[in-house]
Design an enzyme around this catalytic site. Sequence first.
Site, PDB file in Angstrom:
ATOM      1  N   SER A 188       0.861  -1.186   0.000  1.00  0.00           N
ATOM      2  CA  SER A 188       0.000   0.000   0.000  1.00  0.00           C
ATOM      3  C   SER A 188       0.895   1.232   0.000  1.00  0.00           C
ATOM      4  CB  SER A 188      -0.846   0.004   1.281  1.00  0.00           C
ATOM      5  OG  SER A 188      -1.502   1.242   1.455  1.00  0.00           O
ATOM      6  N   TYR A 237      -2.349  -1.291  10.326  1.00  0.00           N
ATOM      7  CA  TYR A 237      -2.270  -1.413   8.858  1.00  0.00           C
ATOM      8  C   TYR A 237      -0.951  -0.833   8.341  1.00  0.00           C
ATOM      9  CZ  TYR A 237      -4.027  -1.150   4.002  1.00  0.00           C
ATOM     10  OH  TYR A 237      -4.202  -1.297   2.645  1.00  0.00           O
TER      11      TYR A 237
END
Length: 271
Positions: A153, A166
Site C-alpha cells: 500500500s 495497517y
Amino acid sequence: MTDVSPASHDRPLNGRVALVTGSTSGIGLGVAEALAREGATIVLNGLGNPDAIEATRKDIARRHGVAAHYHGADLSKAEAVAEMIAFAHERVGGVDILVNNAGIQFVAPVEEFPAAKWDAIIAINLSSAFHAIRAALPAMKTKGYGRIVTIASAHGLVGSPFKSAYVAAKHGVLGLTKVVALEAAETNVTCNAICPGYVWTPLVEKQIEEQALAHKIPREQVITDVLLKAQPNKRFATVEEIGALVAFLSSPAAQSITGAALPVDGGWTAH
Ligand code: NAD
C-alpha cells in the site's frame, strides 16, 4: 540467462501456476483475472459465500480457458497458509507466481486500538505473506523461476493517522520483500511489492460508509475530502491497473526488477 518458461507470445503465462490470496474480491480478483487472461492456471483463495466463490472459479476457468482451483485457507493461521501452498503443489504442481494480496483494515486512534484487531491485521496483512513465501520459495528456487508480488500500500511508504496496525504491517511487508529479493536474487526468483493508493474495492467502500457515519458527512464528501485528499490525480486506481502490473512483473521482461516497492498512487507518495 534466458527464461526457460514454456510461454507463447499471445499467452505469456501458459504453463505457469499463480496463487493469489484474497482473490474472492477486489484487487485479488482483478489480479487473478489478469493472470488467467495471460494463460496462467489459477489458485484462488479468500473468504465469502461458497456458492459465489464456486461461480467465480468456474467463470474464470471458462472465460480464460485455464484451470482454476480454490483453497479456503484462513490466512490468519500459519498452518492454514502452509496447507494452501501444499494444496497447490499436490493439485497443480507448485506455485510459480505467488501474489500476497489478502488484507484487512481497522481504523482507530492508537490508544483505543483493540489489541485483537492489531493481532489480526499483523497476521493477515504481514505474517501470512511470510508463511506463504517460506513455504513456496524452496520449489521456486529449485525450478529456477518464481515471481512473488505482495500488494502492500502507499501506507507501506507513508503513514496516516488511526491506521497503526495497517501502516505497521504494510511497512513490514516492504522489509520482507527486500530481504526475500536479496536472498533469492541469483535464482531467477523476483520479489516485489505494489503500493497502491486508493483503489475502488469493497474494502474502500466499507471505509467510505464508516467515515461518512463517523464524520456525519455525505459519502461524496468522504471521497473528495478524506480519501482522495492526498491522492494528487484525484481518481481511484482500478483493479485492472493493478492486475496489469502484476502480469508485467510476472513476465520475463521484469526479470531484473526485484526488491522494489512500486507506487500506484496517482502521485500520493511524491508529496
Ligand atoms: P477486499 O476487502 O475487496 O478483499 C480482501 C480479500 O482478502 C478478500 O478476498 C477477502 O476474502 C480476503 N481475506 C480477508 N481476510 C482473510 C483471511 N483471514 N483469510 C483469507 N482471505 C482473507 O480488499 P481490497 O481492497 O481488494 O484489498 C486487497 C489488498 O490490497 C489488501 O492487502 C489491501 O490492504 C491492499 N490495498 C488496497 C487498497 C484499496 O484502496 N482498495 C489500497 C492499497 C492497498
